[in-house]
Design an enzyme around this catalytic site. Sequence first.
Site, PDB file in Angstrom:
ATOM      1  N   HIS A   1      -1.845   0.595  -9.371  1.00  8.19           N
ATOM      2  CA  HIS A   1      -2.511  -0.272  -8.396  1.00  8.19           C
ATOM      3  C   HIS A   1      -3.343  -1.346  -9.105  1.00  8.19           C
ATOM      4  CE1 HIS A   1      -3.983  -0.342  -3.963  1.00  8.19           C
ATOM      5  NE2 HIS A   1      -3.949  -1.561  -4.467  1.00  8.19           N
TER       6      HIS A   1
ATOM      7  N   GLU B   1      -4.202   7.984  -4.000  1.00  9.33           N
ATOM      8  CA  GLU B   1      -4.626   7.333  -5.242  1.00  9.33           C
ATOM      9  C   GLU B   1      -6.013   7.802  -5.650  1.00  9.33           C
ATOM     10  OE1 GLU B   1      -4.250   3.106  -4.626  1.00  9.33           O
ATOM     11  OE2 GLU B   1      -2.060   3.174  -4.637  1.00  9.33           O
TER      12      GLU B   1
ATOM     13  N   ARG C   1       0.852  -1.187   0.000  1.00  2.47           N
ATOM     14  CA  ARG C   1       0.000   0.000   0.000  1.00  2.47           C
ATOM     15  C   ARG C   1       0.886   1.234   0.000  1.00  2.47           C
ATOM     16  NH1 ARG C   1      -3.601  -2.894  -1.208  1.00  2.47           N
ATOM     17  NH2 ARG C   1      -5.746  -2.961  -0.401  1.00  2.47           N
TER      18      ARG C   1
END
Length: 338
Positions: free
Chosen positions: A305, A281, A252
């Site tokens: 991601h 994000e 993460r």
Amino acid sequence: MTEHHHLVHLQAGLFDPPHQFAAPPGIKLTQEHHPTTTPEQLHARIRDATIIILSYTRIDAEALSEAVSPKLKLIAVTAVGTDSVDLEACRKRGIRVTNCPGSNVEAVSNHVMALYFAARRNIVRMDRATKIGTWVKFRSSLSDGMADRDGNWCLTCDEEVMGILGYGYVGKRVAQMAQALGMKVLVAGRKGEESPPTNGDTNIQRTAFDEVLKRSTVLVIAVPRIPETMNMISTAEFAKMSCKTVLVNVARGGIVDEVALLQALKDRTIHGAATDVFAVEPASAETSPLLAEGVDELNLTASPHLAWNADKTAKNYARMSPENVMNFLLGHPTNIIV
């Protein structure tokens, strides 16, 4: 007496078609399936919900307050990570949270190896150099530009020492892949823990955190984002690494300090880095120094991601998340985080 549940799927657009639930005996079940849900739409949509399903929609303490979601009993996360949900607020209200453990392990592990090779072998920089004509202009010196700070060229797999931070589903699978390629694998103990406990796997050596930083030529980040792991890798940690080190983050954003990483790449403190995740994000030049102007010549590979992206992952999510919901309705919840 019939029990009534109102289910709201906040990101049903991830599935085609959205899963329709059949109510078990003794339960009345009403359902809403929204392709996507914006922050502005969230509160109104969850006001009457007893069950919500989501993948990465942010559910904060305000959304989890009795004023906003007074009937909520279950949050089914169609993902492995649950950091989008305020778990402490759920604990306080007795709201169950479930996830889909191990569902993306093959896809993410494959992506780790892809990012490793991209960073180790300067694939992005070589691609750029080839396309803009650098190969023709500087043929004799092109390989020198791909060397590390000490002028040494690329390591091969049999020379690598891979350090793994986080030995869950992904960490274990990556370790298997690395060993199959001839790498030595070190599994890190917790940061600040001087004598890590021994691991039951005799093929894996459990090593102190700082020792892993010093000895690894590849460092894979696969820990969950919790308060204890925020900025786990920052300036002090980069200073302990070899200039041969390649860092790969599929965990993460926020676990690796982006400002410190950018400086380590500029100073060539490490050889390269690859990341699938960012502190904010979706990431952009405005939100991340890793995407700002002037980073093109650094050995940095980025993906948006999507390490989880694979048909196999989607099939696992489509099976496991509905199972979690149905098992909750049947009175024996599965894959409980809270």
